[in-house]
Design an enzyme around this catalytic site. Structure first.
Site, mmCIF file in Angstrom:
data_model
loop_
_atom_site.group_PDB
_atom_site.id
_atom_site.type_symbol
_atom_site.label_atom_id
_atom_site.label_comp_id
_atom_site.label_asym_id
_atom_site.label_seq_id
_atom_site.Cartn_x
_atom_site.Cartn_y
_atom_site.Cartn_z
ATOM 1 N N ASP A 1 10.421 -12.279 -3.262
ATOM 2 C CA ASP A 1 9.840 -10.942 -3.457
ATOM 3 C C ASP A 1 8.449 -10.938 -2.850
ATOM 4 O O ASP A 1 7.536 -11.608 -3.349
ATOM 5 C CB ASP A 1 9.775 -10.619 -4.955
ATOM 6 C CG ASP A 1 9.225 -9.231 -5.248
ATOM 7 O OD1 ASP A 1 8.825 -8.522 -4.303
ATOM 8 O OD2 ASP A 1 9.189 -8.864 -6.439
ATOM 9 N N CYS B 1 7.292 -1.757 -2.170
ATOM 10 C CA CYS B 1 8.339 -2.780 -2.244
ATOM 11 C C CYS B 1 9.556 -2.463 -1.400
ATOM 12 O O CYS B 1 10.118 -3.356 -0.750
ATOM 13 C CB CYS B 1 8.740 -3.030 -3.695
ATOM 14 S SG CYS B 1 9.596 -1.635 -4.497
ATOM 15 N N HIS C 1 11.979 -1.219 -8.478
ATOM 16 C CA HIS C 1 11.387 -2.320 -7.717
ATOM 17 C C HIS C 1 12.469 -3.136 -7.032
ATOM 18 O O HIS C 1 13.426 -3.597 -7.662
ATOM 19 C CB HIS C 1 10.557 -3.236 -8.617
ATOM 20 C CG HIS C 1 9.951 -4.375 -7.846
ATOM 21 N ND1 HIS C 1 8.944 -4.181 -6.923
ATOM 22 C CD2 HIS C 1 10.242 -5.699 -7.822
ATOM 23 C CE1 HIS C 1 8.627 -5.341 -6.383
ATOM 24 N NE2 HIS C 1 9.402 -6.278 -6.910
ATOM 25 N N ARG D 1 1.036 -2.217 12.351
ATOM 26 C CA ARG D 1 0.284 -3.162 11.518
ATOM 27 C C ARG D 1 -0.185 -2.541 10.199
ATOM 28 O O ARG D 1 -1.291 -2.769 9.729
ATOM 29 C CB ARG D 1 -0.909 -3.744 12.300
ATOM 30 C CG ARG D 1 -0.507 -4.386 13.605
ATOM 31 C CD ARG D 1 -1.675 -5.028 14.316
ATOM 32 N NE ARG D 1 -2.096 -6.246 13.601
ATOM 33 C CZ ARG D 1 -1.509 -7.436 13.719
ATOM 34 N NH1 ARG D 1 -0.467 -7.584 14.516
ATOM 35 N NH2 ARG D 1 -1.964 -8.477 13.054
ATOM 36 N N GLU E 1 0.839 -1.205 0.000
ATOM 37 C CA GLU E 1 0.000 0.000 0.000
ATOM 38 C C GLU E 1 0.871 1.250 0.000
ATOM 39 O O GLU E 1 2.014 1.221 0.437
ATOM 40 C CB GLU E 1 -0.965 -0.009 1.191
ATOM 41 C CG GLU E 1 -0.313 -0.274 2.545
ATOM 42 C CD GLU E 1 -0.189 0.949 3.416
ATOM 43 O OE1 GLU E 1 -0.197 2.081 2.859
ATOM 44 O OE2 GLU E 1 -0.064 0.794 4.635
#
Length: 279
Positions: free
Chosen positions: A126, A72, A111, A67, A42
């Site tokens: 990943d 990435c 990424h 939490r 997110e």
């Protein structure tokens, strides 16, 4: 315990892992699966214009204690730290996203992924690619179909290095391309700064959340909430308000938003997202 040491007990409690703590292939597969299904992808802090901090103390507070999820550079950095704490040999890499990008469009290295060395060989791990996050590692072998707990994956040789592909509804789709050059946190901080601040970055403009669940993927792009099965068939619902988006984020992604979060990360963008849906 200092902020630069990983609290493994808290991390494992966060992802619900109670298995062995030895650096084996079975442990890698189990932790990879648990992390991917628990900690969502997110970008709410980017939309709220909050800084993205990649030091271990910040990652533990956000992803474990609070939490939350992350993108990435956050979720894979935490995962790599956990693997290293367990004694795994981990090299962090960086790739160019090709998912939904036409071949003629260049993409930057944005990424994070990793290579894990085991007696059985090298494995790609990943846990941070949104609605297509891998739920298990795959061997560094090219040209063969490899099963994960969700969709098959494969690695192909490419002039830019290696290309990871996913088999979705029977069709192979490029995900990203990468080389085996090791990267450090400073490299990811530069890429993350660009990704989280540049006006053309999708993370600055759009709400993106993703989380695999058993037998399906769930994803949220702006107001479009989607549940997709392994057969590629999807159910989509358009969300109408910040409260409805917040309810979906809590119910399906485990992310509880404060009123400040809604005011900073959702409400300023709603008109833009509605115009996109209408257009």
């Amino acid at each position: 315990m200092s902020g630069q040491e990983l609290d493994l007990d808290a991390y494992f409690a966060r992802i619900g892992y109670e298995g062995p703590r030895v650096p084996t292939l079975e442990t890698l597969k189990a932790i990879h699966h648990a992390h991917a299904l628990t900690i969502p992808f997110e970008n709410l802090d980017v939309l709220a214009k909050r800084p993205i901090n990649l030091d271990l103390a910040s990652l533990q507070k956000k992803l474990v204690q609070d939490r939350r999820g992350g993108y990435c550079f956050e979720v894979n950095a935490l995962f790599a730290a956990a693997l290293r704490e367990l004694g795994f040999d981990v090299t962090t890499l960086i790739g160019r996203v090709r998912w939904m990008s036409p071949e003629e469009v260049d993409t930057a290295r944005s990424h994070m992924l990793m290579r894990v060395e085991l007696p059985e060989g090298s494995y790609l791990a990943d846990v941070g690619f949104g609605g297509l996050t891998m739920t298990g590692p795959i061997r560094f072998e090219t040209g063969i179909e490899q099963q994960t707990p969700h969709e098959p994956r494969r690695l192909l040789e490419h002039e830019d290095g290696l290309e990871l592909q996913a088999k979705i509804a029977g069709e192979w789709t490029p995900i990203y391309r990468f080389t085996l050059e090791p990267h450090r946190r400073t490299d990811y901080e530069v890429a993350s700064w660009y990704t989280s601040t540049h006006p053309s970055s999708i993370f600055v403009q759009f709400l993106i959340a993703g989380r695999p669940q058993e037998g399906k993927w769930i994803s949220l792009f702006n107001r479009d909430f989607k549940i997709r099965g392994l057969d590629g068939k999807a159910e989509t619902r358009i969300l109408d308000s910040a409260d409805e988006i917040a309810e979906v984020l809590e119910s399906y992604f485990g992310i509880r938003l404060s009123e400040e979060d809604k005011a900073l990360a959702i409400e300023p963008y709603l008109d833009q997202w509605r115009a996109m849906s209408a257009g």
